[in-house]
Design an enzyme around this catalytic site. Structure first.
Site, PDB file in Angstrom:
ATOM      1  CB  CYS A  31      45.515  43.718  39.891  1.00 16.05           C
ATOM      2  SG  CYS A  31      46.168  42.269  39.008  1.00 16.05           S
ATOM      3  CB  CYS A  58      49.103  39.220  41.775  1.00 16.53           C
ATOM      4  SG  CYS A  58      48.755  39.413  40.019  1.00 16.53           S
ATOM      5  CB  CYS A  61      49.194  43.924  40.173  1.00 15.89           C
ATOM      6  SG  CYS A  61      48.684  42.923  41.598  1.00 15.89           S
ATOM      7  CB  CYS A 308      25.862  51.469  71.734  1.00 14.91           C
ATOM      8  SG  CYS A 308      27.109  51.017  70.521  1.00 14.91           S
TER       9      CYS A 308
END
Length: 341
Positions: A31, A58, A61, A308
């Site tokens: 955008c 938007c 865009c 982990c």
């Protein structure tokens, strides 16, 4: 993703969408609008999740548009939904606009891949969640978003968010926040007891973990703010910058007594070091229990902070990691570089 957004990198088209908190819109990575500050954005994998987040597309865009031009009728429908006070446009409204409802539904679905009603529902539910989170009474949120039936509103809300709207206000809930890291987006869940979950969003079995937490803690999971979420966001940022290797955020892992013992032992492995499953089992006093340790290791829901990833095979090779072996390797390399000598 923010770096891709700042560069307007076309390689990320179709990978994510950006929600701008200050304007309430969501955009493509490319955008051309003025770039928002990092703290004012959140990222979504698709338009439906952005709509559920309470954002609207938007107009610059056009993040819901394909490569072909948007049909005038589709644009008219989207504008009508945004202009409606409750976000709801009925067939009667369409007729009043001079639009044949069947044609409207067909064109909208053909262009967006979702029905006009589905688009409206997603947007209304996102706005309703914002209403409830802001403290508005549930009945007001229900009526303001065009739901005349209380039971219908509760059912629709629960389908989207996993809990009825009342659960978004009550204390018995886990607050969720998406965190952006150099290794991908993570999901953090916390309540006053402590951090309950920290996982990469593409982790295998994440959905199963969320269902299990909801069931065991008898709570809802809703987006929200909490001091512990702010703290883990800060500590993760410092960790990936190499300024921190130990986490101080309060943890509240959910597991069996055996799992909690294994996870406590994991936290004793120093950054930059590793252990095998056999070494873990010996330290826990169960020399014949490497497989049980491996299962408990795989059940850890607090990635990185309960490390982990520091458990490897006896021959030094990497073994299973739900977040992906490539992440495990990157984490170990990062800690060897920045950990204690």
């Amino acid at each position: 993703m923010y770096r891709a957004l700042a560069r307007r990198d076309p390689a990320y088209e179709g990978v994510f969408l950006t929600g701008v908190k200050t304007t309430g819109i969501f955009c493509r990575p490319t955008c051309k609008a003025k770039k928002p500050l990092p703290q004012n954005v959140e990222f979504f994998p698709n338009a439906t999740e952005a709509l559920h987040g309470g954002y609207r597309p938007c107009r610059l865009c056009r993040p819901m548009d394909g490569t072909k031009p948007v049909p005038p009728l589709v644009e008219k429908l989207r504008r009508a939904a945004e202009a409606a006070p409750d976000g709801r446009v009925t067939d009667k409204d369409l007729v009043a606009m001079g639009v044949e409802p069947t044609t409207a539904r067909r064109q909208f679905k053909a262009y967006h891949g979702m029905t006009f009603h589905a688009y409206q529902r997603a947007r209304r539910m996102g706005l309703a969640l914002r209403d409830v989170k802001s403290g508005k009474p549930v009945i007001e949120a229900q009526l303001d978003r065009g739901y005349e039936s209380t039971s219908g509103f509760r059912e629709a809300f629960a389908r989207v968010f996993g809990a009825p709207p009342r659960g978004a206000q009550d204390a018995a809930c886990l607050l969720a926040r998406r965190l952006e890291t150099p290794l991908g987006t993570m999901l953090a869940l916390a309540d006053d007891a402590g951090l309950r979950l920290l996982e990469f969003v593409d982790r295998r079995g994440l959905e199963r973990e969320l269902v299990g937490l909801r069931r065991r803690l008898k709570c809802a999971i809703v987006p929200g703010s909490h001091a512990l979420l702010d703290q883990i966001a800060t500590e993760l940022s410092e960790y990936f910058a190499g300024r921190r290797m130990q986490f101080t955020v309060r943890l509240a892992p959910v597991g069996s007594d055996f799992q909690l013992r294994v996870w406590a032992e994991l936290r004793r492995i120093e950054p930059g070091r590793s252990r095998s499953y056999a070494e873990m089992a010996a330290r826990l006093g169960i020399p014949k229990g490497p497989r049980a340790v491996g299962r408990a290791n795989g059940s850890n829901m607090l990635a990185i902070v309960i490390p982990c990833h520091r458990v490897i095979n006896a021959d030094g090779s990497l073994c299973g990691y739900a977040g992906g072996l490539w992440r495990k390797q990157r984490l170990l390399e990062h800690e060897r570089k920045h950990g204690p000598a």
